[in-house]
Motif scaffolding. Structure first.
Motif, PDB file in Angstrom:
ATOM      1  N   GLY A  61      10.316  -7.524   4.269  1.00  0.00           N
ATOM      2  CA  GLY A  61      10.354  -6.705   5.477  1.00  0.00           C
ATOM      3  C   GLY A  61       9.789  -5.316   5.276  1.00  0.00           C
ATOM      4  O   GLY A  61       9.650  -4.553   6.240  1.00  0.00           O
ATOM      5  N   ASP A  62       9.444  -4.973   4.048  1.00  0.00           N
ATOM      6  CA  ASP A  62       8.897  -3.654   3.719  1.00  0.00           C
ATOM      7  C   ASP A  62       7.371  -3.740   3.787  1.00  0.00           C
ATOM      8  O   ASP A  62       6.735  -4.346   2.928  1.00  0.00           O
ATOM      9  N   HIS A  63       6.779  -3.126   4.818  1.00  0.00           N
ATOM     10  CA  HIS A  63       5.333  -3.273   5.009  1.00  0.00           C
ATOM     11  C   HIS A  63       4.535  -2.666   3.859  1.00  0.00           C
ATOM     12  O   HIS A  63       3.431  -3.124   3.550  1.00  0.00           O
ATOM     13  N   ALA A  64       5.081  -1.647   3.196  1.00  0.00           N
ATOM     14  CA  ALA A  64       4.366  -1.044   2.072  1.00  0.00           C
ATOM     15  C   ALA A  64       4.317  -2.004   0.883  1.00  0.00           C
ATOM     16  O   ALA A  64       3.299  -2.098   0.184  1.00  0.00           O
ATOM     17  N   ASP A 115       4.131   4.042  -7.757  1.00  0.00           N
ATOM     18  CA  ASP A 115       4.992   4.896  -6.925  1.00  0.00           C
ATOM     19  C   ASP A 115       4.150   5.646  -5.896  1.00  0.00           C
ATOM     20  O   ASP A 115       4.525   5.761  -4.721  1.00  0.00           O
ATOM     21  N   GLY A 116       3.014   6.158  -6.351  1.00  0.00           N
ATOM     22  CA  GLY A 116       2.141   6.893  -5.444  1.00  0.00           C
ATOM     23  C   GLY A 116       1.543   6.002  -4.369  1.00  0.00           C
ATOM     24  O   GLY A 116       1.500   6.373  -3.188  1.00  0.00           O
ATOM     25  N   PHE A 117       1.086   4.827  -4.760  1.00  0.00           N
ATOM     26  CA  PHE A 117       0.519   3.911  -3.773  1.00  0.00           C
ATOM     27  C   PHE A 117       1.586   3.447  -2.779  1.00  0.00           C
ATOM     28  O   PHE A 117       1.315   3.291  -1.582  1.00  0.00           O
ATOM     29  N   TYR A 118       2.798   3.232  -3.273  1.00  0.00           N
ATOM     30  CA  TYR A 118       3.874   2.821  -2.373  1.00  0.00           C
ATOM     31  C   TYR A 118       4.160   3.915  -1.346  1.00  0.00           C
ATOM     32  O   TYR A 118       4.342   3.631  -0.150  1.00  0.00           O
ATOM     33  N   ALA A 119       4.184   5.159  -1.792  1.00  0.00           N
ATOM     34  CA  ALA A 119       4.398   6.271  -0.861  1.00  0.00           C
ATOM     35  C   ALA A 119       3.280   6.333   0.173  1.00  0.00           C
ATOM     36  O   ALA A 119       3.517   6.579   1.365  1.00  0.00           O
ATOM     37  N   HIS A 120       2.063   6.092  -0.278  1.00  0.00           N
ATOM     38  CA  HIS A 120       0.909   6.099   0.631  1.00  0.00           C
ATOM     39  C   HIS A 120       1.060   5.039   1.713  1.00  0.00           C
ATOM     40  O   HIS A 120       0.896   5.321   2.907  1.00  0.00           O
ATOM     41  N   PHE A 121       1.404   3.819   1.317  1.00  0.00           N
ATOM     42  CA  PHE A 121       1.508   2.738   2.297  1.00  0.00           C
ATOM     43  C   PHE A 121       2.753   2.881   3.173  1.00  0.00           C
ATOM     44  O   PHE A 121       2.776   2.383   4.297  1.00  0.00           O
ATOM     45  N   LEU A 140       0.999  -3.776  -0.969  1.00  0.00           N
ATOM     46  CA  LEU A 140       0.789  -3.862  -2.418  1.00  0.00           C
ATOM     47  C   LEU A 140       0.694  -5.315  -2.871  1.00  0.00           C
ATOM     48  O   LEU A 140      -0.109  -5.648  -3.754  1.00  0.00           O
ATOM     49  N   ALA A 141       1.498  -6.183  -2.270  1.00  0.00           N
ATOM     50  CA  ALA A 141       1.454  -7.600  -2.634  1.00  0.00           C
ATOM     51  C   ALA A 141       0.079  -8.196  -2.343  1.00  0.00           C
ATOM     52  O   ALA A 141      -0.439  -9.008  -3.118  1.00  0.00           O
ATOM     53  N   GLU A 142      -0.522  -7.800  -1.228  1.00  0.00           N
ATOM     54  CA  GLU A 142      -1.853  -8.303  -0.892  1.00  0.00           C
ATOM     55  C   GLU A 142      -2.887  -7.852  -1.924  1.00  0.00           C
ATOM     56  O   GLU A 142      -3.774  -8.618  -2.322  1.00  0.00           O
TER      57      GLU A 142
END
Length: 307
Positions: free
Chosen positions: A240-243, A295-301, A247-249
């Motif tokens: 349910g977490d779009h970020a 962590d940075g990419f997760y914050a971005h998404f 990242l999974a994609e």
């Protein structure tokens, strides 16, 4: 329908270009540089386009509609076409069987083989017999997609979130994108107190209480076309977490190499992971450095939903 070209000595590469085009359109070679195509809708255009290219290159070409009176029958000419396509089918079938025996088969390989099969079929004017064997060979490749002796397993048992806390998480040595991302996901969202253990993948017997990921017979590993990171996201209810889905994609495309999602950020993350792996052979350090970047990419998404 016949094409009779007359090519100049220069440019030297014109002969090569014309020969390749004749091969690509499925023209059958006869004598003295004469090539034939069946008189059907579209085949005249193929010869006309090639004639235009020959003229631009300084040559000449005639296009004729003709029929044999002596020297070759229609059936014999058809056999020339069929033999050429059978050779193409046989070559593709051999390639497909080689791919099917590979350690890992990505979905992109099936698409590539199917594209080549479509190309051959488009110039198979009389239905050569070799197609059936080639179809079977490619079907064998399709059956291997997503299977990998180092990562394929039975899937996760019925585990609750509580069962996943304060565990030893074991994976193969020499971690790369899927294992780095999975380790980050585990420690940040699933088991903050996780301890990671790195082992040789094949034949490893886990100690009691260990949870394995991205290795043979692991509790969390590749399932179908999903990479291990995707399996962890969906198995633990984090989808349910779009970020995390973003990242999974990206991890999927880098690990499976099938360009399924094609996100713009994929190339950048690939360069980053490749760079940090080139900088150290220490698996723990790779995970530590990769986790900071993720962590940075997760914050971005998290701040930017995909449009």
């Amino acid at each position: 329908m016949l094409l009779i070209p007359q090519l100049p000595a220069k440019p030297a590469n014109l002969r090569v270009r014309v020969w390749r085009r004749l091969q690509a359109i499925g023209a059958a070679p006869l004598k003295n540089a004469v090539h034939a195509l069946p008189a059907r809708d579209g085949t005249r255009t193929l010869f006309e386009d090639l004639r235009a290219e020959i003229i631009v290159g300084g040559g000449e070409a005639l296009i004729l509609q003709a029929r044999f009176v002596q020297g070759m029958t229609d059936a014999e000419l058809r056999a020339v076409f069929d033999a050429a396509r059978d050779a193409d089918y046989e070559e593709l079938a051999r390639e497909a069987l080689t791919v099917a025996e590979a350690e890992y088969v990505a979905a992109v390989e099936v698409r590539r083989l199917r594209k080549r099969l479509d190309d051959i079929s488009s110039i198979d004017f009389f239905g050569a017999h070799g197609r059936q064997a080639t179809d079977s060979a490619i079907a064998r490749v399709e059956g291997r997609v997503g299977q990998h002796p180092d990562v394929t397993g039975p899937g996760a048992p019925a585990l609750t979130f509580t069962d996943l806390k304060s565990r030893i998480w074991t994976t193969r040595r020499h971690v790369h994108v899927d294992r780095i991302a999975s380790a980050w996901l585990i420690r940040r969202f699933i088991d903050p107190d996780a301890t990671f253990k790195f082992v040789d993948g094949k034949g490893y017997v886990p100690d009691p209480g260990e949870l394995r990921f991205d290795m043979a017979d692991a509790e969390f590993t590749h399932e179908g076309e999903r990479c291990t990171f995707e399996t962890l996201v969906y198995r633990t209810g984090l989808d349910g977490d779009h970020a995390l889905i973003a990242l999974a994609e990206i991890v999927h495309d880098l690990d499976i190499a099938d360009d399924k999602f094609g996100r713009a950020e994929t190339a950048g993350i690939a360069a980053l992971i490749n760079g940090l792996c080139a900088g150290t052979d220490d698996d723990g350090e790779r995970i530590a450095q990769g986790s900071g970047a993720l962590d940075g990419f997760y914050a971005h998404f998290t701040k930017r939903r995909r449009i």
